[in-house]
Write a protein that holds these residues in place. Sequence first.
Motif, PDB file in Angstrom:
ATOM      1  N   VAL A  97      -4.492  12.122   1.657  1.00 32.03           N
ATOM      2  CA  VAL A  97      -3.449  11.347   0.766  1.00 32.03           C
ATOM      3  C   VAL A  97      -4.345  10.414  -0.001  1.00 32.03           C
ATOM      4  CG1 VAL A  97      -1.378  11.477   1.974  1.00 32.03           C
ATOM      5  CG2 VAL A  97      -2.984   9.760   2.417  1.00 32.03           C
ATOM      6  N   SER A  98      -4.082  10.312  -1.231  1.00 28.36           N
ATOM      7  CA  SER A  98      -4.619   9.308  -2.203  1.00 28.36           C
ATOM      8  C   SER A  98      -4.123   7.919  -2.067  1.00 28.36           C
ATOM      9  CB  SER A  98      -4.681   9.673  -3.556  1.00 28.36           C
ATOM     10  OG  SER A  98      -5.329   8.703  -4.398  1.00 28.36           O
ATOM     11  N   LEU A  99      -4.819   7.003  -1.734  1.00 26.07           N
ATOM     12  CA  LEU A  99      -4.257   5.604  -1.681  1.00 26.07           C
ATOM     13  C   LEU A  99      -3.948   4.920  -2.745  1.00 26.07           C
ATOM     14  CD1 LEU A  99      -4.102   3.200   0.667  1.00 26.07           C
ATOM     15  CD2 LEU A  99      -6.238   2.684   0.166  1.00 26.07           C
ATOM     16  N   THR A 154      12.674  -1.368  -9.758  1.00 17.57           N
ATOM     17  CA  THR A 154      11.627  -0.249 -10.261  1.00 17.57           C
ATOM     18  C   THR A 154      10.309  -0.461  -9.373  1.00 17.57           C
ATOM     19  OG1 THR A 154      12.615  -0.435 -12.371  1.00 17.57           O
ATOM     20  CG2 THR A 154      10.701   0.569 -12.410  1.00 17.57           C
ATOM     21  N   ARG A 155       9.883   0.808  -9.174  1.00 17.17           N
ATOM     22  CA  ARG A 155       8.633   0.758  -8.558  1.00 17.17           C
ATOM     23  C   ARG A 155       7.565   1.791  -9.335  1.00 17.17           C
ATOM     24  NH1 ARG A 155      11.075   2.365  -2.552  1.00 17.17           N
ATOM     25  NH2 ARG A 155      11.822   0.366  -2.255  1.00 17.17           N
ATOM     26  N   LYS A 156       6.290   1.214  -9.453  1.00 16.67           N
ATOM     27  CA  LYS A 156       5.288   2.123 -10.097  1.00 16.67           C
ATOM     28  C   LYS A 156       4.000   2.014  -9.265  1.00 16.67           C
ATOM     29  CE  LYS A 156       7.052   1.733 -14.569  1.00 16.67           C
ATOM     30  NZ  LYS A 156       6.481   1.681 -16.131  1.00 16.67           N
ATOM     31  N   ARG A 157       3.378   3.351  -9.152  1.00 19.14           N
ATOM     32  CA  ARG A 157       2.190   3.219  -8.216  1.00 19.14           C
ATOM     33  C   ARG A 157       0.886   3.241  -9.497  1.00 19.14           C
ATOM     34  NH1 ARG A 157       3.861   8.500  -5.600  1.00 19.14           N
ATOM     35  NH2 ARG A 157       5.411   7.560  -4.172  1.00 19.14           N
ATOM     36  N   PHE A 158      -0.006   2.432  -8.643  1.00 14.64           N
ATOM     37  CA  PHE A 158      -1.249   2.378  -9.591  1.00 14.64           C
ATOM     38  C   PHE A 158      -2.549   2.702  -8.601  1.00 14.64           C
ATOM     39  CE2 PHE A 158       1.955  -0.764 -11.287  1.00 14.64           C
ATOM     40  CZ  PHE A 158       1.597  -0.672 -12.635  1.00 14.64           C
ATOM     41  N   LEU A 185       1.032  -1.159  -0.010  1.00 18.78           N
ATOM     42  CA  LEU A 185       0.061  -0.096  -0.146  1.00 18.78           C
ATOM     43  C   LEU A 185       0.899   1.305   0.070  1.00 18.78           C
ATOM     44  CD1 LEU A 185      -2.627  -0.911   2.600  1.00 18.78           C
ATOM     45  CD2 LEU A 185      -3.025  -0.967   0.353  1.00 18.78           C
ATOM     46  N   SER A 186       0.484   2.206  -0.645  1.00 15.91           N
ATOM     47  CA  SER A 186       1.217   3.496  -0.883  1.00 15.91           C
ATOM     48  C   SER A 186       0.354   4.479  -1.054  1.00 15.91           C
ATOM     49  CB  SER A 186       2.024   3.360  -2.057  1.00 15.91           C
ATOM     50  OG  SER A 186       2.955   4.639  -1.892  1.00 15.91           O
TER      51      SER A 186
END
Length: 105
Positions: A21-23, A32-36, A10-11
Motif C-alpha cells: 500500500v502507498s502511505l 470531508t476527507r482528502k488524502r495527500f 496516516l492512511s
Amino acid sequence: MNINIADFKLSFDKVANSSLVSLKLRVSHNKTRKRFAFPFKEPILVSKENLDKLIKYHQTQNQRTAEDIRVLYAKVQPSLEKAQSIIYNLNPFSFEKFKNQFYGE
C-alpha cells in the motif's frame, strides 16, 4: 472531533497488482476527507502488516516497536509535524491552502 477543526491521520491507497500500500496523509475537515501523498520523490510503499504497525507506533510511540518501523516513521515524522503546524495556523482552514503550504507551492 470538533467538525470546525481540521485533523489528520496516516492512511493509505492500494497499489494495483501488489500486496503493498502507498502511505498517505488523510486530512479531515467539516466531515470531508482528502488524502495527500507525502512530499517525497518516490511514494512510500509498505505491506499492510507494516502499515498497521506504523499506525500503532504513530499513536503510542512505543519504544519496543521494531527498528525498521521506527526508521520508517522517522522518515515521515517531519511531514506529520509540518501538517500539524499548517492545520494549527490556518484560520480559516481550506484544503487548497493546506495543499499549497504542505507542498511548498
